[in-house]
Design a protein around this motif. Structure first.
Motif, PDB file in Angstrom:
ATOM      1  N   ASN A 362     -23.281  20.051  41.749  1.00 53.54           N
ATOM      2  CA  ASN A 362     -24.025  21.272  41.420  1.00 53.54           C
ATOM      3  C   ASN A 362     -23.647  21.742  40.013  1.00 53.54           C
ATOM      4  O   ASN A 362     -22.692  22.482  39.816  1.00 53.54           O
ATOM      5  CB  ASN A 362     -23.729  22.356  42.450  1.00 53.54           C
ATOM      6  CG  ASN A 362     -24.602  23.590  42.271  1.00 53.54           C
ATOM      7  OD1 ASN A 362     -25.273  23.744  41.252  1.00 53.54           O
ATOM      8  ND2 ASN A 362     -24.589  24.460  43.262  1.00 53.54           N
ATOM      9  N   LYS A 363     -24.432  21.316  39.033  1.00 49.84           N
ATOM     10  CA  LYS A 363     -24.139  21.667  37.643  1.00 49.84           C
ATOM     11  C   LYS A 363     -24.248  23.162  37.393  1.00 49.84           C
ATOM     12  O   LYS A 363     -23.576  23.703  36.500  1.00 49.84           O
ATOM     13  CB  LYS A 363     -25.092  20.925  36.709  1.00 49.84           C
ATOM     14  CG  LYS A 363     -24.920  19.417  36.704  1.00 49.84           C
ATOM     15  CD  LYS A 363     -25.891  18.780  35.718  1.00 49.84           C
ATOM     16  CE  LYS A 363     -25.765  17.277  35.685  1.00 49.84           C
ATOM     17  NZ  LYS A 363     -26.708  16.657  34.721  1.00 49.84           N
ATOM     18  N   GLN A 364     -25.085  23.857  38.157  1.00 52.17           N
ATOM     19  CA  GLN A 364     -25.279  25.297  37.948  1.00 52.17           C
ATOM     20  C   GLN A 364     -24.011  26.096  38.198  1.00 52.17           C
ATOM     21  O   GLN A 364     -23.858  27.198  37.679  1.00 52.17           O
ATOM     22  CB  GLN A 364     -26.413  25.805  38.840  1.00 52.17           C
ATOM     23  CG  GLN A 364     -27.782  25.243  38.463  1.00 52.17           C
ATOM     24  CD  GLN A 364     -28.883  25.777  39.358  1.00 52.17           C
ATOM     25  OE1 GLN A 364     -28.627  26.286  40.450  1.00 52.17           O
ATOM     26  NE2 GLN A 364     -30.120  25.654  38.906  1.00 52.17           N
ATOM     27  N   ARG A 365     -23.103  25.532  38.992  1.00 50.12           N
ATOM     28  CA  ARG A 365     -21.837  26.228  39.235  1.00 50.12           C
ATOM     29  C   ARG A 365     -21.023  26.349  37.947  1.00 50.12           C
ATOM     30  O   ARG A 365     -20.238  27.276  37.790  1.00 50.12           O
ATOM     31  CB  ARG A 365     -21.013  25.472  40.278  1.00 50.12           C
ATOM     32  CG  ARG A 365     -21.534  25.542  41.699  1.00 50.12           C
ATOM     33  CD  ARG A 365     -20.729  24.606  42.604  1.00 50.12           C
ATOM     34  NE  ARG A 365     -19.316  24.913  42.571  1.00 50.12           N
ATOM     35  CZ  ARG A 365     -18.651  25.605  43.514  1.00 50.12           C
ATOM     36  NH1 ARG A 365     -19.309  26.083  44.553  1.00 50.12           N
ATOM     37  NH2 ARG A 365     -17.360  25.824  43.406  1.00 50.12           N
ATOM     38  N   GLY A 366     -21.152  25.364  37.066  1.00 49.39           N
ATOM     39  CA  GLY A 366     -20.402  25.387  35.812  1.00 49.39           C
ATOM     40  C   GLY A 366     -18.933  25.047  35.959  1.00 49.39           C
ATOM     41  O   GLY A 366     -18.129  25.333  35.055  1.00 49.39           O
ATOM     42  N   ASP A 367     -18.570  24.403  37.067  1.00 47.37           N
ATOM     43  CA  ASP A 367     -17.155  24.103  37.301  1.00 47.37           C
ATOM     44  C   ASP A 367     -16.572  23.205  36.214  1.00 47.37           C
ATOM     45  O   ASP A 367     -15.464  23.458  35.702  1.00 47.37           O
ATOM     46  CB  ASP A 367     -16.983  23.411  38.662  1.00 47.37           C
ATOM     47  CG  ASP A 367     -17.205  24.349  39.835  1.00 47.37           C
ATOM     48  OD1 ASP A 367     -17.441  25.554  39.609  1.00 47.37           O
ATOM     49  OD2 ASP A 367     -17.148  23.874  40.984  1.00 47.37           O
ATOM     50  N   ILE A 368     -17.298  22.160  35.858  1.00 52.06           N
ATOM     51  CA  ILE A 368     -16.756  21.199  34.890  1.00 52.06           C
ATOM     52  C   ILE A 368     -16.675  21.830  33.504  1.00 52.06           C
ATOM     53  O   ILE A 368     -15.723  21.577  32.748  1.00 52.06           O
ATOM     54  CB  ILE A 368     -17.590  19.911  34.881  1.00 52.06           C
ATOM     55  CG1 ILE A 368     -17.575  19.278  36.272  1.00 52.06           C
ATOM     56  CG2 ILE A 368     -17.052  18.921  33.850  1.00 52.06           C
ATOM     57  CD1 ILE A 368     -16.192  19.003  36.832  1.00 52.06           C
ATOM     58  N   ASP A 369     -17.654  22.656  33.156  1.00 53.51           N
ATOM     59  CA  ASP A 369     -17.575  23.388  31.888  1.00 53.51           C
ATOM     60  C   ASP A 369     -16.286  24.198  31.822  1.00 53.51           C
ATOM     61  O   ASP A 369     -15.580  24.205  30.805  1.00 53.51           O
ATOM     62  CB  ASP A 369     -18.772  24.330  31.736  1.00 53.51           C
ATOM     63  CG  ASP A 369     -20.098  23.596  31.631  1.00 53.51           C
ATOM     64  OD1 ASP A 369     -20.099  22.442  31.172  1.00 53.51           O
ATOM     65  OD2 ASP A 369     -21.129  24.176  32.015  1.00 53.51           O
ATOM     66  N   LYS A 370     -15.977  24.868  32.921  1.00 52.57           N
ATOM     67  CA  LYS A 370     -14.776  25.708  32.954  1.00 52.57           C
ATOM     68  C   LYS A 370     -13.517  24.856  32.876  1.00 52.57           C
ATOM     69  O   LYS A 370     -12.571  25.200  32.144  1.00 52.57           O
ATOM     70  CB  LYS A 370     -14.768  26.560  34.225  1.00 52.57           C
ATOM     71  CG  LYS A 370     -13.609  27.541  34.298  1.00 52.57           C
ATOM     72  CD  LYS A 370     -13.744  28.493  35.474  1.00 52.57           C
ATOM     73  CE  LYS A 370     -12.611  29.512  35.485  1.00 52.57           C
ATOM     74  NZ  LYS A 370     -12.750  30.495  36.605  1.00 52.57           N
ATOM     75  N   VAL A 371     -13.482  23.761  33.623  1.00 53.59           N
ATOM     76  CA  VAL A 371     -12.299  22.886  33.600  1.00 53.59           C
ATOM     77  C   VAL A 371     -12.029  22.388  32.184  1.00 53.59           C
ATOM     78  O   VAL A 371     -10.894  22.459  31.688  1.00 53.59           O
ATOM     79  CB  VAL A 371     -12.492  21.695  34.561  1.00 53.59           C
ATOM     80  CG1 VAL A 371     -11.378  20.661  34.346  1.00 53.59           C
ATOM     81  CG2 VAL A 371     -12.497  22.160  36.011  1.00 53.59           C
ATOM     82  N   ILE A 372     -13.070  21.901  31.518  1.00 59.19           N
ATOM     83  CA  ILE A 372     -12.896  21.354  30.170  1.00 59.19           C
ATOM     84  C   ILE A 372     -12.472  22.440  29.186  1.00 59.19           C
ATOM     85  O   ILE A 372     -11.580  22.237  28.356  1.00 59.19           O
ATOM     86  CB  ILE A 372     -14.194  20.659  29.711  1.00 59.19           C
ATOM     87  CG1 ILE A 372     -14.419  19.388  30.541  1.00 59.19           C
ATOM     88  CG2 ILE A 372     -14.143  20.327  28.220  1.00 59.19           C
ATOM     89  CD1 ILE A 372     -15.757  18.717  30.298  1.00 59.19           C
TER      90      ILE A 372
END
Length: 387
Positions: A362-372
């Motif tokens: 689920n890209k809309q969650r933005g989890d990976i953006d936050k992790v990076i």
């Protein structure tokens, strides 16, 4: 479906447990029901059938039993190993050590092929071992959580079937099922063991095992009694078959709420907005983003080649002069929970990030953006501090 939203919390990106969807968490909060009730029977029956879909198997015997993924080792060892049986373990890390220990506890004579840290077993090594000795089973960890090394399940299954067709192939998929492709029937995998809290996207506490018809036949032909009680397939096969047929049967009380949550996650995996193949592709895409960010920071990953690097998690060497205690708490303070290394010889030299399930899909969650973003900020901060 309720408009339920889970409470605000720090982002959990360790290699399991993982983040779960609101719908899965809500399913787990359903009022408990009787495990023999007409309301629960189809929940367990659906879960059995949908597990087969995730593993690309038509007729594997599914076991859904309360317990951690470790119970899968016990099920394999108790039901398929008799004292003195020869077993080959392809060891790519900490969990290969533990699987070996469990097999030996049930009387197996275990040989190991041990990969160097950050590497996987090769086809040549496997062929040589299988040609030299007859083994009851070959066991391997598909993704060893201690190293993020991805073993080639297709190669292992097909090679074993070609060189030693009587040998059973056992895949420890605790950290790979639903984040890595597993074609159980086509690849010749006889047992897949897993757990609910990783790629399968549910809370922890449910052990998932799939056994091929070949494995069940070996179990049925064993000479000695099963060296176990709770893990005995003699107890569980009638129960699983009854629930799949729409009838209740009792041996031990199933975790009714957890099974309901697991079924909800399986619905999302098998019939959600993305297909199962798209789900695997999204995990590969997420891994590529993490790898690019790691490279941009001048760091390197534990797996020595990208072809053997897991898609659902990463193991990353720490910057020079930086310890686990310098990085992990700083990330947690910024709302991102990662964890340190696990391998006994090098656990203080690297850290691990889990990026599977809804975090990857689920890209809309933005989890990976936050992790990076948080990883970049923290690495730069500790480097500046140590300069």
């Amino acid at each position: 479906m309720s408009a339920f939203k889970q409470e605000s919390h720090k982002l959990l990106v360790i290699p399991g447990p993982i983040e779960v969807t609101d719908e899965v968490l809500y399913a787990n909060a359903y009022p408990p029901v009787a495990h023999t009730s007409a309301e629960f029977i189809p929940v367990l029956g659906d879960s059995i059938r949908l597990t087969r879909e995730v593993l690309y198997t038509k007729d594997a015997q599914i076991f859904l039993i309360a317990g951690s993924g470790t119970l899968g080792w016990d099920q394999t060892s108790a039901n398929l190993v008799e004292s003195g049986d020869n077993v080959l373990v392809l060891n790519s890390g900490y969990f290969g050590d533990s699987f070996t220990e469990c097999l030996r506890a049930y009387g197996a004579k275990v040989d190991e092929i041990r990969a160097d840290f950050g590497n996987a077993i090769t086809q040549a090594q496997l062929e040589k071992a299988l040609a030299a000795k007859k083994y009851k089973l070959v066991a391997f960890t598909h993704v060893d959580t201690s190293t993020a090394v991805l073993s080639d399940a297709k190669m292992i299954g097909e090679t074993t079937r070609r060189v030693s067709p009587q040998t059973l192939v056992v895949l420890d998929g605790v950290c790979s099922v639903a984040s890595e492709e597993i074609r159980m029937d086509a690849w010749g995998i006889d047992v897949v063991l897993s757990a609910s809290q990783k790629g399968l996207g549910a809370p922890p506490g449910l052990c998932i095992v799939a056994a091929s018809r070949k494995a069940i036949t070996v179990f049925e032909k064993r000479v000695s009694p099963v060296a176990g009680y709770y893990a005995s397939w003699k107890k569980w096969i009638p129960v699983m078959n009854a629930y799949e047929a729409g009838k209740p049967m009792y041996f031990a009380t199933p975790p009714v709420n957890l099974v309901r949550a697991y079924r909800q996650s399986l619905f999302e995996i098998t019939s959600g907005n993305v297909s199962l193949q798209e789900r695997f592709a999204l995990h590969r895409e997420t891994k590529a983003r993490i790898t690019a960010a790691v490279k941009e920071l001048g760091l390197r990953e534990v797996p020595q080649d990208k072809s053997i690097s897991a898609n659902g998690m990463s193991a990353i060497y720490l910057p020079d002069g930086v310890g686990v205690a310098d990085l992990v708490p700083r990330m947690a303070a910024r709302g991102v929970i990662v964890t340190g290394g696990l391998h006994k010889d090098t656990k203080d030299k690297y850290f691990r990030i889990g990026h599977m399930g809804t975090t990857a899909v689920n890209k809309q969650r933005g989890d990976i953006d936050k992790v990076i973003a948080v990883l970049t900020e923290v690495v730069n901060e500790v480097r500046k501090q140590n300069a």
